[in-house]
Motif scaffolding. Structure first.
Motif, PDB file in Angstrom:
ATOM      1  N   UNK A  84       0.340   4.509 -13.082  1.00  0.00           N
ATOM      2  CA  UNK A  84       0.515   2.896 -13.196  1.00  0.00           C
ATOM      3  C   UNK A  84       0.966   2.365 -11.916  1.00  0.00           C
ATOM      4  N   UNK A  85       2.251   2.423 -11.699  1.00  0.00           N
ATOM      5  CA  UNK A  85       2.872   1.559 -10.621  1.00  0.00           C
ATOM      6  C   UNK A  85       4.192   2.284 -10.129  1.00  0.00           C
ATOM      7  N   UNK A  86       4.577   2.022  -8.713  1.00  0.00           N
ATOM      8  CA  UNK A  86       6.035   2.265  -8.305  1.00  0.00           C
ATOM      9  C   UNK A  86       6.403   0.734  -7.851  1.00  0.00           C
ATOM     10  N   UNK A  87       7.899   0.576  -8.443  1.00  0.00           N
ATOM     11  CA  UNK A  87       8.481  -0.744  -8.125  1.00  0.00           C
ATOM     12  C   UNK A  87       9.559  -0.542  -7.459  1.00  0.00           C
ATOM     13  N   UNK A 142      18.198  -2.774  -5.148  1.00  0.00           N
ATOM     14  CA  UNK A 142      18.955  -2.803  -6.275  1.00  0.00           C
ATOM     15  C   UNK A 142      18.290  -1.331  -7.006  1.00  0.00           C
ATOM     16  N   UNK A 143      19.205  -0.230  -6.720  1.00  0.00           N
ATOM     17  CA  UNK A 143      18.710   1.107  -7.224  1.00  0.00           C
ATOM     18  C   UNK A 143      17.686   1.619  -6.533  1.00  0.00           C
ATOM     19  N   UNK A 144      17.117   2.621  -7.083  1.00  0.00           N
ATOM     20  CA  UNK A 144      16.123   3.531  -6.736  1.00  0.00           C
ATOM     21  C   UNK A 144      14.589   2.871  -6.908  1.00  0.00           C
ATOM     22  N   UNK A 145      13.661   3.216  -6.361  1.00  0.00           N
ATOM     23  CA  UNK A 145      12.373   2.993  -6.490  1.00  0.00           C
ATOM     24  C   UNK A 145      11.980   3.552  -7.770  1.00  0.00           C
ATOM     25  N   UNK A 146      11.430   2.775  -8.816  1.00  0.00           N
ATOM     26  CA  UNK A 146      10.938   3.170 -10.038  1.00  0.00           C
ATOM     27  C   UNK A 146       9.594   3.633 -10.255  1.00  0.00           C
ATOM     28  N   UNK A 147       9.176   4.752 -10.921  1.00  0.00           N
ATOM     29  CA  UNK A 147       7.558   4.797 -11.153  1.00  0.00           C
ATOM     30  C   UNK A 147       7.166   5.085 -12.334  1.00  0.00           C
ATOM     31  N   UNK A 148       5.921   4.642 -12.831  1.00  0.00           N
ATOM     32  CA  UNK A 148       5.502   4.950 -14.135  1.00  0.00           C
ATOM     33  C   UNK A 148       4.204   5.410 -13.504  1.00  0.00           C
ATOM     34  N   UNK A 164       0.773  -1.207  -0.191  1.00  0.00           N
ATOM     35  CA  UNK A 164       0.029   0.091   0.046  1.00  0.00           C
ATOM     36  C   UNK A 164       0.623   1.295  -0.015  1.00  0.00           C
ATOM     37  N   UNK A 165       2.044   1.222   0.653  1.00  0.00           N
ATOM     38  CA  UNK A 165       2.850   2.428   0.791  1.00  0.00           C
ATOM     39  C   UNK A 165       4.199   2.162   0.595  1.00  0.00           C
ATOM     40  N   UNK A 166       4.784   2.102  -0.738  1.00  0.00           N
ATOM     41  CA  UNK A 166       6.128   1.497  -0.950  1.00  0.00           C
ATOM     42  C   UNK A 166       7.234   2.338  -0.213  1.00  0.00           C
ATOM     43  N   UNK A 167       6.987   3.630  -0.133  1.00  0.00           N
ATOM     44  CA  UNK A 167       8.212   4.531   0.298  1.00  0.00           C
ATOM     45  C   UNK A 167       8.386   4.057   1.822  1.00  0.00           C
ATOM     46  N   UNK A 168       7.136   3.952   2.758  1.00  0.00           N
ATOM     47  CA  UNK A 168       7.349   3.523   3.949  1.00  0.00           C
ATOM     48  C   UNK A 168       7.964   2.016   4.062  1.00  0.00           C
ATOM     49  N   UNK A 169       7.337   1.204   3.315  1.00  0.00           N
ATOM     50  CA  UNK A 169       8.126  -0.318   3.243  1.00  0.00           C
ATOM     51  C   UNK A 169       9.359  -0.409   2.919  1.00  0.00           C
ATOM     52  N   UNK A 170       9.902   0.474   1.895  1.00  0.00           N
ATOM     53  CA  UNK A 170      11.224   0.398   1.598  1.00  0.00           C
ATOM     54  C   UNK A 170      12.036   1.116   2.880  1.00  0.00           C
ATOM     55  N   UNK A 171      11.793   2.098   3.351  1.00  0.00           N
ATOM     56  CA  UNK A 171      12.334   2.724   4.507  1.00  0.00           C
ATOM     57  C   UNK A 171      12.458   1.809   5.368  1.00  0.00           C
ATOM     58  N   UNK A 172      11.572   1.054   6.145  1.00  0.00           N
ATOM     59  CA  UNK A 172      11.458   0.174   6.943  1.00  0.00           C
ATOM     60  C   UNK A 172      12.249  -1.161   6.821  1.00  0.00           C
ATOM     61  N   UNK A 173      12.200  -1.745   5.482  1.00  0.00           N
ATOM     62  CA  UNK A 173      13.220  -2.682   5.094  1.00  0.00           C
ATOM     63  C   UNK A 173      14.609  -2.316   5.252  1.00  0.00           C
TER      64      UNK A 173
END
Length: 125
Positions: free
Chosen positions: A101-104, A92-98, A75-84
């Motif tokens: 559509x999607x952020x991965x 592997x690199x930065x979060x990518x956003x289209x 639901x919240x990729x920024x928070x999940x990434x920060x916590x992980x």
């Protein structure tokens, strides 16, 4: 207690030479249904016969056979990434956003297996 709270979805992403031909094959052979083709992103998704599981087809000139990357809905990729990352998980690199559509974000387990988090930005399900 886990570091992040995943949604009840998973996409198994594989690389293919021709997404449309592969989608036809998976439809005819396994009964999967095309959810969408995002031609501008070189990505297609198919609904499998398992609830909450989709198959993602990423188009590549030289696909890597046998390589599957589980993509976990979040639901919240920024928070999940920060916590992980705070827990020592390597990305592997930065979060990518289209946009729209999607952020991965791709990360690795302790054995180096790639996995991905994906936040749906389409406003759909």
């Amino acid at each position: 207690m886990s570091v992040v709270s995943l949604e009840n979805t998973i996409t198994l992403a594989i690389s293919v030479k021709d997404r449309h031909a592969s989608a036809n094959w998976y439809s005819e052979m396994l009964g999967f249904e095309v959810l969408h083709h995002f031609d501008e992103a070189g990505w297609s998704e198919m609904l499998t016969k398992t609830a909450g599981v989709t198959l993602g087809l990423g188009e590549q000139v030289e696909p890597t056979p046998g390589n599957s990357v589980p993509v976990f809905g979040i639901g919240d990729i920024a928070t999940a990434r920060r916590d992980l990352e705070a827990a020592g998980v390597k990305f592997d690199g930065e979060t990518e956003t289209v946009e729209g559509m999607v952020s991965t974000a791709t990360f690795f387990d302790p054995d180096g297996n790639a996995m991905m988090l994906a936040q749906d930005l389409s406003g759909g399900t």
